[in-house]
Write a protein that holds these residues in place. Structure first.
Motif, PDB file in Angstrom:
ATOM      1  N   ASN B  53      61.358 -16.349  -5.419  1.00  0.00           N
ATOM      2  CA  ASN B  53      60.296 -17.253  -4.971  1.00  0.00           C
ATOM      3  C   ASN B  53      60.068 -18.431  -5.906  1.00  0.00           C
ATOM      4  OD1 ASN B  53      59.701 -15.877  -2.603  1.00  0.00           O
ATOM      5  ND2 ASN B  53      58.340 -14.445  -3.652  1.00  0.00           N
ATOM      6  N   LYS B  54      60.458 -18.271  -7.192  1.00  0.00           N
ATOM      7  CA  LYS B  54      60.213 -19.364  -8.147  1.00  0.00           C
ATOM      8  C   LYS B  54      61.523 -19.845  -8.757  1.00  0.00           C
ATOM      9  CE  LYS B  54      55.464 -18.349  -9.294  1.00  0.00           C
ATOM     10  NZ  LYS B  54      54.940 -17.036  -9.639  1.00  0.00           N
ATOM     11  N   PHE B  55      61.827 -21.073  -8.519  1.00  0.00           N
ATOM     12  CA  PHE B  55      62.978 -21.703  -9.167  1.00  0.00           C
ATOM     13  C   PHE B  55      62.740 -23.199  -9.192  1.00  0.00           C
ATOM     14  CE2 PHE B  55      65.045 -23.461  -5.371  1.00  0.00           C
ATOM     15  CZ  PHE B  55      64.420 -22.732  -4.368  1.00  0.00           C
ATOM     16  N   GLU B  56      63.514 -23.876 -10.004  1.00  0.00           N
ATOM     17  CA  GLU B  56      63.381 -25.322 -10.122  1.00  0.00           C
ATOM     18  C   GLU B  56      64.772 -25.893 -10.235  1.00  0.00           C
ATOM     19  OE1 GLU B  56      59.010 -25.471 -10.719  1.00  0.00           O
ATOM     20  OE2 GLU B  56      60.535 -26.925 -10.058  1.00  0.00           O
ATOM     21  N   GLY B  57      64.915 -27.125  -9.873  1.00  0.00           N
ATOM     22  CA  GLY B  57      66.229 -27.706 -10.046  1.00  0.00           C
ATOM     23  C   GLY B  57      66.248 -29.166  -9.669  1.00  0.00           C
ATOM     24  N   GLN B  58      67.335 -29.798 -10.030  1.00  0.00           N
ATOM     25  CA  GLN B  58      67.522 -31.193  -9.661  1.00  0.00           C
ATOM     26  C   GLN B  58      69.007 -31.464  -9.555  1.00  0.00           C
ATOM     27  OE1 GLN B  58      65.815 -30.416 -12.757  1.00  0.00           O
ATOM     28  NE2 GLN B  58      67.933 -30.046 -13.361  1.00  0.00           N
ATOM     29  N   ASP B  68      80.725 -37.653  -8.250  1.00  0.00           N
ATOM     30  CA  ASP B  68      79.975 -37.725  -9.518  1.00  0.00           C
ATOM     31  C   ASP B  68      78.721 -36.845  -9.458  1.00  0.00           C
ATOM     32  OD1 ASP B  68      81.799 -39.505 -10.437  1.00  0.00           O
ATOM     33  OD2 ASP B  68      80.591 -41.299  -9.961  1.00  0.00           O
ATOM     34  N   ALA B  69      78.556 -36.149  -8.342  1.00  0.00           N
ATOM     35  CA  ALA B  69      77.334 -35.354  -8.178  1.00  0.00           C
ATOM     36  C   ALA B  69      77.242 -34.253  -9.234  1.00  0.00           C
ATOM     37  CB  ALA B  69      77.306 -34.733  -6.784  1.00  0.00           C
ATOM     38  N   LYS B  70      76.014 -33.893  -9.539  1.00  0.00           N
ATOM     39  CA  LYS B  70      75.731 -32.812 -10.495  1.00  0.00           C
ATOM     40  C   LYS B  70      74.519 -32.044  -9.985  1.00  0.00           C
ATOM     41  CE  LYS B  70      77.079 -34.745 -15.002  1.00  0.00           C
ATOM     42  NZ  LYS B  70      77.296 -36.200 -14.949  1.00  0.00           N
ATOM     43  N   ILE B  71      74.476 -30.785 -10.363  1.00  0.00           N
ATOM     44  CA  ILE B  71      73.285 -30.011  -9.998  1.00  0.00           C
ATOM     45  C   ILE B  71      72.987 -28.977 -11.077  1.00  0.00           C
ATOM     46  CG2 ILE B  71      74.662 -28.421  -8.559  1.00  0.00           C
ATOM     47  CD1 ILE B  71      72.061 -28.144  -6.799  1.00  0.00           C
ATOM     48  N   ALA B  72      71.704 -28.733 -11.293  1.00  0.00           N
ATOM     49  CA  ALA B  72      71.275 -27.663 -12.205  1.00  0.00           C
ATOM     50  C   ALA B  72      70.074 -26.966 -11.581  1.00  0.00           C
ATOM     51  CB  ALA B  72      70.892 -28.236 -13.564  1.00  0.00           C
ATOM     52  N   VAL B  73      70.127 -25.652 -11.558  1.00  0.00           N
ATOM     53  CA  VAL B  73      69.036 -24.866 -10.964  1.00  0.00           C
ATOM     54  C   VAL B  73      68.674 -23.734 -11.916  1.00  0.00           C
ATOM     55  CG1 VAL B  73      68.356 -23.384  -9.030  1.00  0.00           C
ATOM     56  CG2 VAL B  73      69.811 -25.370  -8.608  1.00  0.00           C
ATOM     57  N   THR B  74      67.383 -23.550 -12.127  1.00  0.00           N
ATOM     58  CA  THR B  74      66.916 -22.449 -12.977  1.00  0.00           C
ATOM     59  C   THR B  74      66.012 -21.539 -12.157  1.00  0.00           C
ATOM     60  OG1 THR B  74      66.972 -23.924 -14.868  1.00  0.00           O
ATOM     61  CG2 THR B  74      65.773 -21.863 -15.148  1.00  0.00           C
ATOM     62  N   ILE B  75      66.303 -20.246 -12.183  1.00  0.00           N
ATOM     63  CA  ILE B  75      65.563 -19.279 -11.374  1.00  0.00           C
ATOM     64  C   ILE B  75      64.702 -18.401 -12.284  1.00  0.00           C
ATOM     65  CG2 ILE B  75      65.800 -17.345  -9.758  1.00  0.00           C
ATOM     66  CD1 ILE B  75      68.671 -18.408  -9.161  1.00  0.00           C
ATOM     67  N   ALA B  76      63.445 -18.248 -11.952  1.00  0.00           N
ATOM     68  CA  ALA B  76      62.587 -17.282 -12.670  1.00  0.00           C
ATOM     69  C   ALA B  76      62.877 -15.907 -12.066  1.00  0.00           C
ATOM     70  CB  ALA B  76      61.127 -17.655 -12.515  1.00  0.00           C
ATOM     71  N   PHE B 102      65.724 -10.968 -19.651  1.00  0.00           N
ATOM     72  CA  PHE B 102      66.461 -12.119 -19.127  1.00  0.00           C
ATOM     73  C   PHE B 102      65.591 -12.816 -18.099  1.00  0.00           C
ATOM     74  CE2 PHE B 102      69.596  -8.789 -20.217  1.00  0.00           C
ATOM     75  CZ  PHE B 102      70.181  -9.418 -21.306  1.00  0.00           C
ATOM     76  N   LYS B 103      64.742 -13.702 -18.615  1.00  0.00           N
ATOM     77  CA  LYS B 103      63.705 -14.289 -17.767  1.00  0.00           C
ATOM     78  C   LYS B 103      64.252 -15.314 -16.778  1.00  0.00           C
ATOM     79  CE  LYS B 103      60.268 -13.711 -21.430  1.00  0.00           C
ATOM     80  NZ  LYS B 103      59.774 -12.402 -20.980  1.00  0.00           N
ATOM     81  N   GLU B 104      65.425 -15.847 -17.097  1.00  0.00           N
ATOM     82  CA  GLU B 104      65.973 -16.893 -16.235  1.00  0.00           C
ATOM     83  C   GLU B 104      67.387 -16.584 -15.798  1.00  0.00           C
ATOM     84  OE1 GLU B 104      63.901 -20.671 -18.527  1.00  0.00           O
ATOM     85  OE2 GLU B 104      66.073 -20.552 -18.348  1.00  0.00           O
ATOM     86  N   ALA B 105      67.721 -17.038 -14.617  1.00  0.00           N
ATOM     87  CA  ALA B 105      69.112 -17.158 -14.203  1.00  0.00           C
ATOM     88  C   ALA B 105      69.316 -18.657 -14.007  1.00  0.00           C
ATOM     89  CB  ALA B 105      69.372 -16.409 -12.909  1.00  0.00           C
ATOM     90  N   LYS B 106      70.546 -19.117 -14.241  1.00  0.00           N
ATOM     91  CA  LYS B 106      70.713 -20.563 -14.287  1.00  0.00           C
ATOM     92  C   LYS B 106      72.075 -20.948 -13.753  1.00  0.00           C
ATOM     93  CE  LYS B 106      70.725 -23.415 -18.235  1.00  0.00           C
ATOM     94  NZ  LYS B 106      70.189 -23.555 -19.594  1.00  0.00           N
ATOM     95  N   PHE B 107      72.117 -22.029 -13.018  1.00  0.00           N
ATOM     96  CA  PHE B 107      73.414 -22.574 -12.618  1.00  0.00           C
ATOM     97  C   PHE B 107      73.476 -24.033 -13.043  1.00  0.00           C
ATOM     98  CE2 PHE B 107      76.163 -24.920  -9.701  1.00  0.00           C
ATOM     99  CZ  PHE B 107      77.357 -24.264  -9.940  1.00  0.00           C
ATOM    100  N   VAL B 108      74.572 -24.410 -13.695  1.00  0.00           N
ATOM    101  CA  VAL B 108      74.805 -25.801 -14.062  1.00  0.00           C
ATOM    102  C   VAL B 108      76.212 -26.169 -13.596  1.00  0.00           C
ATOM    103  CG1 VAL B 108      74.904 -27.474 -15.941  1.00  0.00           C
ATOM    104  CG2 VAL B 108      73.325 -25.555 -16.088  1.00  0.00           C
ATOM    105  N   SER B 109      76.300 -27.190 -12.783  1.00  0.00           N
ATOM    106  CA  SER B 109      77.616 -27.553 -12.245  1.00  0.00           C
ATOM    107  C   SER B 109      78.459 -28.253 -13.300  1.00  0.00           C
ATOM    108  CB  SER B 109      77.455 -28.463 -11.032  1.00  0.00           C
ATOM    109  OG  SER B 109      76.966 -29.730 -11.430  1.00  0.00           O
ATOM    110  N   THR B 110      79.767 -28.065 -13.185  1.00  0.00           N
ATOM    111  CA  THR B 110      80.679 -28.783 -14.079  1.00  0.00           C
ATOM    112  C   THR B 110      81.558 -29.754 -13.281  1.00  0.00           C
ATOM    113  OG1 THR B 110      82.154 -26.871 -13.925  1.00  0.00           O
ATOM    114  CG2 THR B 110      80.766 -27.023 -15.879  1.00  0.00           C
TER     115      THR B 110
END
Lengths: 184, 192
Positions: B53-58, B68-76, B102-110
């Motif tokens: 239910n709680k995550f943030e990203g841009q 050139d797109a990039k994305i990063a998402v952090t999940i609580a 492990f309070k966060e899960a995270k995805f960062v695109s490469t």
């Protein structure tokens, strides 16, 4: 010769029965609780153990309420302890032994009802949920439940050790009274 | 809880500032036009679904230079919700996600590679249960354009299947339930 109600010197049959049933339920629920959280998904008892734990717990609530009522309606036998600090610690421990089971039941109830699902009691009765009180209620209530459970077991253990001390060292009637064989 | 949120916010602030580009979008979690859902087979007989239910990203995305797109998402992680408190408690415990640690899960695109206007393959690092793995999955652009309130939005969907054991989650759920499917549906609001 067995009296239902307590006297100044002895416990009645009702108080004795309640005491030992509660003791059995408390230690049984503790053991069941420790056991069931270690079960894995494919254990036959994975689901049944939790249902049984909840059912016994909520049934115990009725007995705990009756225990309080019965205590108010009865005189308490005079303590065999004569020293002040002993009397004081006895009161404190007995107070907690009455209070902690209620707190345990409440915290357990708050785990399973955090999603507003009712709790089934032996498949016969469905105890409704209250609206959730806090975020992550199941986690917080779970932690409280586990901590209180250990606290209650430690206290109950001390309580049992004290009874044995009275019986074997002081050689008084404290334990005998609760076994219904007061020799005075 | 506030501490976790603060941590998430801080992490986001840092990643956001590092990512400010020509066309930057913030995922609309505020008004919940975005969701992260998971599904896993129950005993092999059905799908069990849930969500975070709680995550943030841009992300950054420009139609003219899509690669050139990039994305990063952090999940609580503790916002996990499978609509069953007893199960949620178990999934958040040390048997599974161990969310207190492990309070966060995270995805960062490469790397993001578009094969046509709408379809792309996204590569990046996904961190779950303290383990970071390289993953790759397809995404599809759903649409983009002006919204009725003076903003500009673009939305994507993506799915990825993860092997739980890869992330150190080895609780035995049965042979049919070794993988979890994550799906991400996001709508980004263009930052001015």
């Amino acid at each position: 010769m067995y009296k239902l109600k307590n006297t100044n010197k002895s416990f009645g049959v009702i108080a004795i029965a309640i005491h030992w049933i509660v003791a059995l339920a408390v230690f049984g629920l503790f053991g069941l609780g420790l056991y069931m959280v270690e079960l894995t998904y494919y254990d036959t008892w994975y689901k049944g153990s939790l249902d049984l734990h909840k059912s016994i717990g909520l049934t115990l609530l009725l007995l705990l309420i009756f225990r309080l009522v019965w205590r108010v309606l009865n005189v308490q036998p005079i303590s065999e302890s004569t020293v002040n600090w002993q009397k004081l610690s006895v009161s404190a421990v007995h107070f907690l032994l009455h209070l902690l089971p209620f707190a345990l039941l409440l915290s357990g109830y708050l785990i399973s009802t955090a999603d507003e699902r009712p709790i089934e009691v032996f498949g016969l009765l469905s105890v409704p949920a209250l609206p959730p009180l806090i975020d992550n209620q199941e986690d917080i209530a779970g932690l409280v439940h586990e901590t209180l459970a250990w606290g209650l077991i430690v206290l109950a253990g001390l309580h049992a050790l004290a009874a044995l001390k009275h019986h074997f060292i002081d050689k008084d009637q404290t334990l005998n009274r609760m076994l219904g064989r007061n020799k005075n | 809880m506030n501490k976790t949120l603060a941590t998430v916010a801080l992490a986001l602030a840092l990643t956001t500032s590092a990512m400010i580009n020509a066309a930057d979008y913030v995922i609309d979690t505020k008004d919940a036009h975005a969701s992260i859902q998971f599904k896993i087979k129950h005993l092999g007989y059905s799908w069990l679904t849930g969500r975070f239910n709680k995550f943030e990203g841009q992300f950054s995305y420009d139609e003219k230079a899509p690669n050139d797109a990039k994305i990063a998402v952090t999940i609580a992680t503790k916002s996990l919700d499978s609509n069953h408190a007893d199960r949620d408690k178990h999934l958040k415990s040390k048997d599974f996600l161990e969310v207190s640690k492990f309070k966060e899960a995270k995805f960062v695109s490469t790397k993001i590679q578009f094969s046509d206007d709408d379809n792309a393959q996204v590569e990046g690092d996904f961190t779950l249960h303290g383990v970071t793995k390289k993953i790759s999955f397809p995404v599809v652009k759903i649409g983009e354009g002006n919204d009725p309130w003076g903003g500009y939005r673009v939305g994507f969907s993506g799915n990825v299947s993860l092997k739980l054991a890869d992330y150190g989650i080895d609780y035995n759920l049965g042979p049919a339930s070794t993988h979890v499917d994550l799906s991400l549906h996001i709508e980004g609001i263009k930052q001015k």
